[in-house]
Design a protein around this motif. Structure first.
Motif, PDB file in Angstrom:
ATOM      1  N   SER B 318       0.849  -1.189   0.000  1.00  0.00           N
ATOM      2  CA  SER B 318       0.000   0.000   0.000  1.00  0.00           C
ATOM      3  C   SER B 318       0.889   1.245   0.000  1.00  0.00           C
ATOM      4  N   PRO B 319       0.336   2.376  -0.385  1.00  0.00           N
ATOM      5  CA  PRO B 319       1.167   3.576  -0.521  1.00  0.00           C
ATOM      6  C   PRO B 319       1.765   4.030   0.808  1.00  0.00           C
ATOM      7  N   LEU B 320       2.749   4.899   0.710  1.00  0.00           N
ATOM      8  CA  LEU B 320       3.466   5.352   1.905  1.00  0.00           C
ATOM      9  C   LEU B 320       2.756   6.498   2.612  1.00  0.00           C
ATOM     10  N   LYS B 325      -2.688   6.821   0.549  1.00  0.00           N
ATOM     11  CA  LYS B 325      -3.522   5.746   1.077  1.00  0.00           C
ATOM     12  C   LYS B 325      -4.987   6.018   0.773  1.00  0.00           C
ATOM     13  N   ASP B 364       2.622   6.581  -5.162  1.00  0.00           N
ATOM     14  CA  ASP B 364       3.714   7.046  -4.303  1.00  0.00           C
ATOM     15  C   ASP B 364       4.474   8.181  -4.953  1.00  0.00           C
TER      16      ASP B 364
END
Lengths: 216, 377, 221, 282, 436
Positions: B318-320, B325, B364
């Motif tokens: 999942s994104p940072l 998110k 990201d």
């Protein structure tokens, strides 16, 4: 042609039967130019443009010169049996010529107008000529001629398919480039570094795109 | 004095490490799995265990072959095997569990270099591989019947329901032997089919009820009722479905504990579930019109809970950033509803998360955190 | 370079698919069964060899600036011929399976690549064997890939079912399996290459020993 | 008959149209590109190692054409490639001897100052308390140079020191830049006698921490008849332009800090070779 | 709304070990080694030579440049030598060795009370520069430079940093409790130098006694506000403190003065008071000795240049200590041994009995570091780039903005040595910049 039909054609080549991930068209640039997102985007833009133009031009040529039907210009000029003017066996040679010329034009224009993009795409610009996605879209467009009620409907379908396929190609390229940029600083097992892992990535992308299967 | 240790600052570390994170998630998943075993029978527990063991064994073999330290202790392989089993039907053949779990670890994770290197959630890769590999196999389309579902809901209280369920689970062990004979439609499939074909005269038969000649203006909720689906059963897990995804309540509980422990970010499940609820209310399903959906049913049925709390929140894939998110969860939600409503599969959680995993590197890239002291342009 | 060497180079050292990574589209699209792969391989082999020969004959007449379009016209002509032959004589199921990939041979990078890199600069005979070599290499890669895909995905070889107790993994017939299978084969090829390089490095490194440095404290006998 | 005629007409018409169109476009979008750049790219090694200070070989090729760069900037070029490139550019190049990397350290047991916990990389170890070896100038032995070598010409030996595979080394200098302690330098490939120490510590300190350190005793400086050795900061350095490989200094060095690596390179000891040539010349 | 900044962590602060121990005098040294590199900037230049007799407070080294500081003898005695000595950075640095004769004789004009209110701003600045005062929080930036902003920077606020956010350390806490007047007066001098600007004193909520005391003492000065801040590391970092108290963000690559601010540590303020009101240069400071590696954690008044070993002995250094840290555990420097002379920047020594070896794993992208980074960077990405040795790309991810506070490494469940990896990246980026 209804809006739904147009949407279906577009969505079909965009995601469901994505040229790269489901039809295996345009793999060389897909793996070659997807190392950087920037390059992928410009390559995608070039492909969208060329695909659209190729769809446009080949639709004209197909309808008015190659198909043996009442719309054929030779038939209109000379009369006789329209089927006698069926030149469809020339598809391959005519289409590839059209595309080669188009690509050459794009290349020249890019070299003049945007040298950085030209340099980024490097040897891959001439490869658009040999990008089977573009010849592929032109050939697949032929199927519309059979069912089309008139030239303008046929042309519209071709253009939508060309646009959709190009954008679908660009989407796949962009996703791929993002993943590859990340993979570059990840300790992928040595034998798989570079191209092999890209194939695996493409495989799992194709797997994910199967979620769209039989959507329409 | 013995030689001192010198290292770069900082010299303090938090207690939390990969091991504690992974095992906590595993713990939070176990109740839902127990529920699955209770509802579907011991065979479900057996294939779950088989998946876990296969996943761990594959991880072990891969790391031995690559001559790198074996890290089975961190629990990530166990977690992947467990999640894979949870999103598979309870009557999957044993070899499917083996192939799927090993594919999950092999091409989902180890081929990229192991934990932290993968792009996609390994369990979902395993699920998608099985989906593609056995697309036409019966176990993916026909589900073992839960024998007492209708019978027990009629009489007695909640407790006696559950007691009956536990008793019947022993019977389900036998049912698994010849599962193709007795099948039941999953709630999502039932409602989707009914919404598509229930408005016609010939109608469609769902779990023994003929649904036909629905009047225009019927909402999805009406169809849910017509199909004899009870929200309570969806919540407790007494429904047809995959091994671990039946009990929305237990998964919700586990997920909330994880959020409370700050192991998962609240944004992903929250936005994901909210998006699914909103879109499934707005978008037309089958012949049901716009704004006629049933958000509660959409949220409780299928794999949304396990997907939202345990799959989409997988840290590696999942994104940072918080912004990323939210975008990620939004995308998951939209794709889930689109695939559920218009796709060829009744459930869209698996593919929607895989598709959004694909986009994570791009997300990201475009959602960098706001830097301290950055001049607002 | 001898005929044999030219062939060997095309098949192994410069294998178009496994080493140079070109001509990927037909490789993946037509390898669902060994039969299709053979059909595609033969068609490509024919076009590649013939176009190599013709281009090597006429390349000095092509103006340098538009040589690529000229090559394409030559290649396209042969592709058209192949297409016509296939339509007339090939088994319809193979012809259908190959579909638009027969006309797409025209844009196969291998052919244009060999034309540009080899045929336009070399003699007729050399070009003939170069084309044969690359074509055979392409065919080999196709057949190997098709072998695995058909075996795993359909549980059959040459459409002859191989009896297994497990159900075939149809994924390998579908698009994802194609990518994964080729990726694995490429990984295997790379692994072989890496191991060879490692061995070479270890051999070279084996010579280096500290006692071979001559100093006042450490003189050779 | 009509088929043939129409076919020919179509192709002919298209050919005319496209030819005309391309010719027009060629005029409109005319750009001058130096054709030499591409030719140079064919000749250059293509390793994109960056030793020339450009982003890669294409940058170097452009630099060459624009006159920003000099062919000798590329240390990786084989002499033939350099000649070919010079022909393309139409310039003369001087002959330069191939240089390869030399590791100036051969510590056998240098005790650590402390137990190091951290990134296994020399540059990283160096920023933690100045490096963990007692000798602050010697090799840390974490292999950053090996990682930096784009040609696979280095490896970590069992002695914990990096070694150079002579045949593969191109002298690009990436290892020299990677080493945080400056242990590696480039030296002409024909010179076999090197100071295998980098310690600028006072002699006593060096002697305490290393069996093979240069203690700055200046015996080599006095012995060398060719004036090739100078000792500064307790460390001898050899001027490779003056060194003739006679090996006298190797004989007198009390610690073995000056070494003759001929045997490593499959040659007879430098001293014997020197004696042979001296005898020949009478 | 609580005054704070974004990011940060809450490690256990271990301050209970030493916060109730009153400041005591460290044993008088037999010999001191005054390092010539105790501050950021050019090293000082010695003005004495071996054999010279010096008095306490006498100038022994003058600034070596604009950004540099003077050094004074902390004892009276005889200069023995000037040569490289072990230094807390790990590499030896020239130090002046002075033998203590035990007479404690002050140099002329030293230790004489003065009325600072009567002095002009320039005179005050001169006094501070002459006293060799540097930032005592640990950054050791020469104070007189900080107090002389270029005329185009309008300063409207001064902040006194009593946050002491590093775990373990209690030196500033004790100083505020025991000598609040010194601190306050010093801060008033700083305010005056900056043109009578508004003053803020930031104190974290884990020091309520110090907060109450300072608040009470500051009541009579209307232009001083004492601010209680929630406990969070790294609140004591300049940029974060300014953000917390004034809600101003120092621009990337900028200095506090860019947002009209000057931050000084409480210790520095006390030293400023000594210099201006007592004519005493910076020759001693407060330092905490703590950690589970010592029997009796304590706060000491130490002489600059005195060796650490006797102090540790006095505190009862345990057998089997594994780690010795100069400064706090988050940003401090681990030492190879205790035979190091103390310097102006030493706010504490932490001795640890345990220092486990952390085996770093691959980043699992948990995003803890991104969420907690007080500078809004992506430490996990930087760490991966560094690991792949792609140092120059780290510049695109703003590696140079990193303040090396250690939050990312502290919080990382994969135990990655992120700060160290970032440090290499910074070094390489700066090298590359310099080349251009």
């Amino acid at each position: 042609m209804s809006g739904t039909e147009a949407f279906i054609i577009f969505f079909n080549v965009l995601l469901i039967n994505n040229f790269v991930l489901a039809k295996f068209l345009g793999l060389c640039p897909f793996f070659g130019v997807s190392k950087r997102t920037g390059d992928a985007l410009s390559m995608g833009a070039a492909v969208v443009f060329v695909m659209f133009m190729a769809s446009l031009v080949t639709a004209f040529i197909n309808w008015f010169f190659l198909l043996g039907h009442p719309g054929n210009l030779f038939y209109r000029a000379m009369g006789g049996d329209p089927a006698a003017y069926d030149m469809t066996f020339l598809y391959t040679i005519v289409y590839i010529l059209v595309i080669a010329v188009l690509v050459q034009l794009v290349e020249m224009a890019l070299m003049k107008l945007s040298p950085p993009i030209y340099r980024a795409l490097g040897i891959y610009l001439p490869l658009i000529t040999t990008n089977c996605a573009i010849l592929g879209v032109a050939l697949l467009n032929n199927d519309f001629a059979v069912e089309a009620s008139g030239f303008w409907v046929y042309l519209a379908k071709c253009l939508i398919q060309g646009l959709g396929a190009g954008i679908g190609f660009t989407i796949a390229m962009l996703l791929m480039s993002g993943i590859r940029e990340r993979l570059e600083y990840i300790p992928v097992p040595k034998p798989f570094r570079g191209i092999p892992i890209s194939f695996i990535v493409a495989g799992i992308m194709a797997l994910a795109f199967m979620g769209f299967a039989s959507m329409i | 004095m013995a030689q001192l240790i010198v290292s770069n600052s900082p010299h303090l570390r938090t207690e939390e490490d990969i091991r504690s994170i992974m095992w906590t998630v595993v713990m939070m998943l176990i109740p839902a799995g127990l529920m699955g075993a209770v509802v579907f029978g011991w065979y479900a527990a057996f294939v779950t265990a088989l998946s876990v063991v296969t996943a761990a064994a594959t991880e072990y073999v891969c790391q031995k072959v690559r001559r790198i330290p074996v890290t089975l202790g961190d629990g990530s392989a166990v977690l992947a095997g467990l999640l894979f089993a949870y999103v598979m039907p309870p009557n999957m053949p044993w070899y499917v569990a083996v192939i799927g779990a090993s594919a999950a670890i092999l091409i989902g994770k180890q081929i990229f270099g192991g934990l932290g290197c993968n792009i996609w959630n390994p369990a979902l890769v395993g699920r998608a591989v099985v989906g593609a590999a056995y697309a036409s196999a019966t176990f993916l389309s026909k589900w073992p019947i839960i024998r007492n579902a209708a019978a027990s809901s009629a009489g007695g209280g909640w407790f006696s329901d559950r007691l009956a369920a536990i008793k019947s689970s022993f019977a389900n062990l036998a049912a698994n032997i010849n599962v193709d004979a007795v099948t039941q439609a999953s709630p999502l499939y039932a409602v989707k089919t009914a919404a598509r074909e229930g408005f016609t005269a010939h109608g469609v038969e769902i779990n023994g009820n003929l649904i036909s000649n629905l009047p225009p203006g019927t909402t999805v909720s009406d169809i849910v009722h017509k199909c004899d689906i009870s929200y309570m059963n969806l919540f407790t897990g007494h429904q047809v479905g995959c091994i671990g995804e039946t009990s929305a309540g237990l998964l919700l509980l586990g997920g909330i504990i994880l959020i409370f422990l700050k192991i998962v970010d609240w944004r992903i499940p929250f936005v994901y579930i909210l998006t699914v609820a909103a879109l499934s209310w707005v978008l037309p399903l089958g012949e049901c019109g716009w704004f006629a959906g049933d958000p509660l049913f959409s949220v409780l049925s299928g794999g949304l809970m396990i997907g939202a709390f345990f799959m989409a929140t997988d840290m590696v894939t999942s994104p940072l950033t918080p912004k990323g998110k939210v975008i990620f969860a939004l995308g998951c939600g939209i794709l889930t509803v689109i695939i559920r409503y218009y796709g060829g599969y009744p459930e869209g959680v698996c593919y929607s998360i895989l598709l959004m995993n694909t986009a994570v590197p791009l997300i990201d890239r475009f959602c960098r955190p706001k830097k301290f002291g950055e001049v607002k342009a | 370079m001898s005929v044999f060497q030219t062939l060997k180079k095309g098949v192994f050292e410069n294998n178009p698919v496994l080493v140079l990574l070109i001509g990927l589209c037909p490789t993946l699209a037509t390898t669902t069964s060994v039969k299709n792969a053979l059909g595609m391989g033969l068609a490509t082999l024919f076009v590649l060899t013939m176009s190599n020969v013709v281009i090597s004959m006429f390349s000095r007449f092509f103006p340098k600036k538009i040589r690529i379009p000229c090559f394409i016209v030559v290649i396209a002509s042969f592709v058209t011929i192949v297409k016509m032959i296939m339509d007339a004589y090939a088994p319809p199921e193979i012809n259908d399976a190959l579909g638009i990939f027969i006309p797409l041979i025209v844009v196969n990078c291998i052919i244009l690549g060999r034309a540009e890199a080899f045929a336009s600069k070399n003699g007729v005979l050399a070009s003939l064997f170069d084309g044969l070599g690359s074509g055979l290499g392409f065919m080999l890669a196709l057949v190997v890939l098709a072998f695995f895909r058909e075996l795993l995905g359909a549980g059959a070889i040459f459409d002859i079912p191989i009896h297994t107790s497990l159900k075939p993994i149809t994924m390998f017939i579908l698009a994802p399996g194609a990518f994964v299978a080729l990726g694995s084969i490429l990984g295997f090829v790379a692994w072989r290459r890496l191991r060879r390089e490692e061995r070479e490095c270890a051999e070279a490194a084996g010579k280096y020993r500290a006692e071979l440095i001559i100093t006042s404290k450490n003189k050779p006998e | 008959m009509e088929t043939v005629v129409v076919g020919v007409v179509i192709l002919g018409l298209l050919g005319l149209l496209f030819g005309f169109g391309l010719a027009m476009a060629g005029k409109v979008f005319a750009v001058d590109v130096d054709p030499r750049v591409e030719k140079l790219l064919d000749v250059l090694p293509g390793a994109n190692c960056g030793a020339c200070g450009n982003p890669g070989c294409s940058g170097f090729a452009e630099g060459l054409v624009e006159g920003r760069c000099d062919l000798n900037d590329c240390p990786v070029c084989s002499p033939e490639a350099r000649k070919a490139a010079a022909e393309i550019l139409g310039v003369e190049v001087g002959e330069t001897e191939r240089r390869i990397a030399v590791v100036h350290c051969r510590r056998e047991t240098v005790p650590p100052r402390f137990e190091y916990h951290g990134v296994k990389d020399c540059a990283a170890a160096q920023i933690v308390y100045g490096g963990f070896t007692t000798c602050r100038y010697g090799c840390l032995g974490l292999g950053t140079c090996v990682e930096a070598c784009p040609f696979g010409a280095m490896y970590m030996g069992e002695d914990g020191l990096p070694h150079i595979i002579e045949d593969k080394c191109t002298g690009c200098g990436n290892c020299v830049r990677a080493c945080p302690r400056g242990v590696i330098s480039l030296a002409p490939v024909s010179r076999d006698v090197h100071v295998l120490c980098n310690s600028k510590h006072p002699g006593k300190y060096t002697r305490d921490c290393c069996t093979h350190g240069c203690i700055g005793c200046k015996r080599c400086e006095k012995t060398c008849k060719h004036g090739a050795i100078t000792v500064t900061d307790f460390l001898a350095t050899i001027d490779y332009d003056k060194c003739v490989n006679c090996g006298e200094c190797v004989e007198v060095c009390p610690t073995g800090a000056i070494g003759d690596v001929s045997l490593l390179r499959d040659r007879k000891p430098a001293r014997e070779r020197y004696a042979a040539t001296a005898a020949q010349e009478g | 709304m609580a005054r704070t900044f974004k990011g940060g962590v809450h490690p256990h602060d271990y301050k209970e070990l030493s916060k109730d121990r009153p400041i005591e005098d460290a044993p008088a040294p037999d010999v001191v080694f005054v390092s010539l590199r105790q501050h950021i900037g050019a090293p000082s230049k010695p003005v004495v030579k071996p054999g010279d007799e010096v008095k306490k407070g006498q100038l022994i080294a003058e600034p070596g440049g604009f950004v540099s500081a003077a050094c004074h003898s902390p004892v009276s005695g005889k200069v023995k030598s000037i040569k490289p000595r072990p230094h807390m950075m790990g590499t030896p640095v020239d130090a002046i060795e002075i033998e203590n004769d035990g007479r404690e004789e002050w140099a002329e004009e030293c230790n004489v009370p003065a009325d600072w209110e009567k002095l002009s701003v320039d005179e005050l600045k001169k006094k501070i520069a002459a006293a060799g005062i540097v930032g005592l929080g640990g950054a050791t930036f020469p104070t007189h430079v900080k107090l002389s902003p270029p005329p185009d920077k309008k300063i409207d606020a001064a902040i006194l940093n009593g946050v002491e956010c590093e775990p373990y350390l209690t030196a500033d806490h004790r100083l505020m409790l025991e000598q609040p007047d010194r601190v306050l007066e010093g801060f008033r001098i700083i305010q005056r130098i900056l043109g009578g600007v508004k003053g803020y004193i930031g104190i974290e909520a884990n020091k309520p006694d110090a907060y109450m005391l300072m608040k009470e003492k500051a009541m009579k000065y209307p232009d001083i506000e004492v601010v209680m801040l929630p406990v969070k590391y790294p609140q004591g970092a300049e940029k974060q403190l300014i953000k917390a108290i004034l809600d101003r963000e120092v621009p990337s690559g900028g200095l506090p003065m860019d947002v009209g601010c000057v931050v000084q540590n409480v210790g520095t303020a006390a030293a400023v008071y000594d210099a201006c009101a007592r004519n005493v240069p910076l020759i001693e400071r407060i330092m905490t000795v703590t950690g589970d590696g010592v029997e009796r954690p304590a706060n000491y008044r130490i002489r600059i240049g005195q060796m650490l070993t006797p102090i540790l002995e006095r505190s009862g250094l345990k057998e089997g200590v594994r780690k010795l840290i100069f400064g706090g555990p988050m940003m401090g420097l681990a030492q190879a041994g205790p035979d190091i002379p103390l310097a102006k920047g030493n706010s504490g020594v932490v001795a640890m009995m345990e220092a486990p070896l952390f085996e770093p794993r691959m980043c699992i992208r948990c995003s803890r570091c991104v969420d907690h980074c007080p500078m809004g960077l992506e430490p996990s990405v930087l760490s991966l780039l560094s690991e792949a040795r792609r140092y120059l790309e780290m510049a695109e991810h703003d590696v140079l903005d990193c303040i090396e506070c250690g939050v990312c490494t502290y919080i990382c469940p994969a135990r990655r040595p992120i700060v160290q990896q970032i440090k290499i990246g910074k070094q390489k980026v700066l090298e590359a910049r310099k080349k251009k």
